[in-house]
Design an enzyme around this catalytic site. Structure first.
Site, PDB file in Angstrom:
ATOM      1  N   VAL A  79     -15.471  -4.820  10.921  1.00 28.95           N
ATOM      2  CA  VAL A  79     -15.426  -5.430   9.582  1.00 28.95           C
ATOM      3  C   VAL A  79     -16.696  -5.088   8.799  1.00 28.95           C
ATOM      4  O   VAL A  79     -16.646  -4.768   7.615  1.00 28.95           O
ATOM      5  CB  VAL A  79     -15.217  -6.961   9.693  1.00 28.95           C
ATOM      6  N   CYS A 138     -24.403  -8.229  15.669  1.00 24.00           N
ATOM      7  CA  CYS A 138     -23.237  -7.520  15.130  1.00 24.00           C
ATOM      8  C   CYS A 138     -23.365  -6.033  15.441  1.00 24.00           C
ATOM      9  O   CYS A 138     -24.368  -5.414  15.086  1.00 24.00           O
ATOM     10  CB  CYS A 138     -23.117  -7.726  13.627  1.00 24.00           C
TER      11      CYS A 138
HETATM   12  C1  SIN Z   1     -18.288  -7.830  11.624  1.00 23.67           C
HETATM   13  O1  SIN Z   1     -18.227  -8.375  10.514  1.00 23.67           O
HETATM   14  O2  SIN Z   1     -18.441  -6.612  11.718  1.00 23.67           O
HETATM   15  C2  SIN Z   1     -18.167  -8.633  12.876  1.00 23.67           C
HETATM   16  C3  SIN Z   1     -19.236  -9.636  13.007  1.00 23.67           C
HETATM   17  C4  SIN Z   1     -20.003  -9.513  14.268  1.00 23.67           C
HETATM   18  O3  SIN Z   1     -19.614  -8.781  15.188  1.00 23.67           O
HETATM   19  O4  SIN Z   1     -21.045 -10.163  14.393  1.00 23.67           O
END
Ligand code: SIN
Length: 313
Positions: A79, A138
């Site tokens: 994401v 992340c």
């Molecule tokens: C994302 O938004 O890429 C996922 C969030 C995360 O893995 O901390």
């Protein structure tokens, strides 16, 4: 006939870092939006709490699509922390969460230490949030995120500064993509974290053999879901052995019994993520199933189950 479990049963009540939780099952960040979207379909007061989407100083557009691919036993996402930015969250979403009847935890993301501090300052001024979860794990950004939790010194710095800016408890969300989770967890504890949560997703790659391209627009992504549960349990146990602060366990929890396994491994509470993507009510169901499990096992209170793993001699 067995009685149905109750997510608000007194058996499930627990206290973490000075805050009372009606049950130890919390909806994980990135799978529950800003909470506001879920209010019409999930009885929020039946959750132990929820963690809002990662909030950054400025809005983030996120990674190119596709951002999500279903894998065997879970999913992979990239994401890229798309979010409206902390000021828009405070203006447009937070007022709608007042009186929602559960603990609201804000997940905080930054590229630099100062970004984390600034997001916390904005949230402190607004009020209405019970605790912060620092996203230092992340795997889907080129800066910040996972890079902070790969190095105990960097992790210590960001945690120390965040704790200094915050009047509320700071939970540090750890990455599984490290060699020594005990060192990272200890660095968070020594820098003033109220708790650690783990695990965030495992860095992974899904490939379309016919096009010979990655399934995700960003290339790599983070793997979550039941496939990672045994990996997460190992890391949760090692972190719990390394620190005295509460550990919040997550990674592939689908049922109340899965949640019990994390508590037995040493977690004081759990977060539910991927299951919530398929069914937003999953955390409420899991809390009810955990209540069933405790009653069946003759366990009077959640803390009595925590860290009761019997290791083979
Ligand atoms: C994302 O938004 O890429 C996922 C969030 C995360 O893995 O901390």
């Amino acid at each position: 006939m067995a009685m149905a479990g109750d997510p608000l049963s007194p058996r499930l009540r627990t206290t973490l870092f000075g805050l009372e939780f009606s049950n130890p099952v919390i909806a994980a960040s990135g799978t529950f939006g800003y909470g506001v979207e879920m209010a019409p379909i999930v009885p929020l007061h039946k959750l132990g709490g929820f963690v809002v989407k990662g909030l950054s100083r400025e809005p983030i557009r996120g990674n190119p699509p596709p951002r999500l691919w279903e894998t065997r036993g879970g999913m992979i996402n990239s994401v890229g922390l798309q979010n409206v930015g902390v000021r828009a969250f405070v203006r447009d979403k937070l007022p709608l969460l007042r009186g929602c009847g559960t603990r609201v935890i804000a997940n905080v993301f930054g590229y630099e230490v100062q970004d984390y501090v600034e997001v916390i300052r904005v949230l402190e001024d607004a009020g209405g949030v019970d605790a912060y979860e620092l996203n230092v794990s992340c795997p889907n950004t080129k800066h910040g995120g996972m890079f902070f939790s790969s190095d105990p010194r960097l992790l210590a710095e960001v945690t120390r500064e965040a704790v200094r800016a915050a009047k509320r408890p700071v939970i540090v969300k750890l990455s599984p993509n490290v060699a020594r989770i005990n060192e990272v967890a200890r660095a968070a504890e020594e820098s003033g974290a109220a708790a650690v949560s783990l695990v965030n997703t495992f860095l992974g790659l899904a490939i379309d053999a016919r096009t010979r391209r990655p399934r995700l627009g960003a290339g790599y992504g983070g793997v979550s879901g039941p496939a990672i549960k045994p990996l997460a349990l190992r890391l949760v146990r090692e972190a719990a052995l390394a620190v005295k602060i509460p550990v919040i366990g997550l990674g592939g929890i689908l049922t109340g019994e899965d949640a019990a396994e994390f508590l037995i491994a040493g977690a004081s509470a759990v977060e539910v993520g991927t299951a919530t993507m398929a069914d937003p009510q999953a955390p409420v169901r899991i809390a009810a199933e955990l209540d069933d499990f405790l009653r069946e096992q003759g366990v009077e209170r959640v803390p009595a189950l925590v860290g009761t793993l019997e290791w083979p001699s």
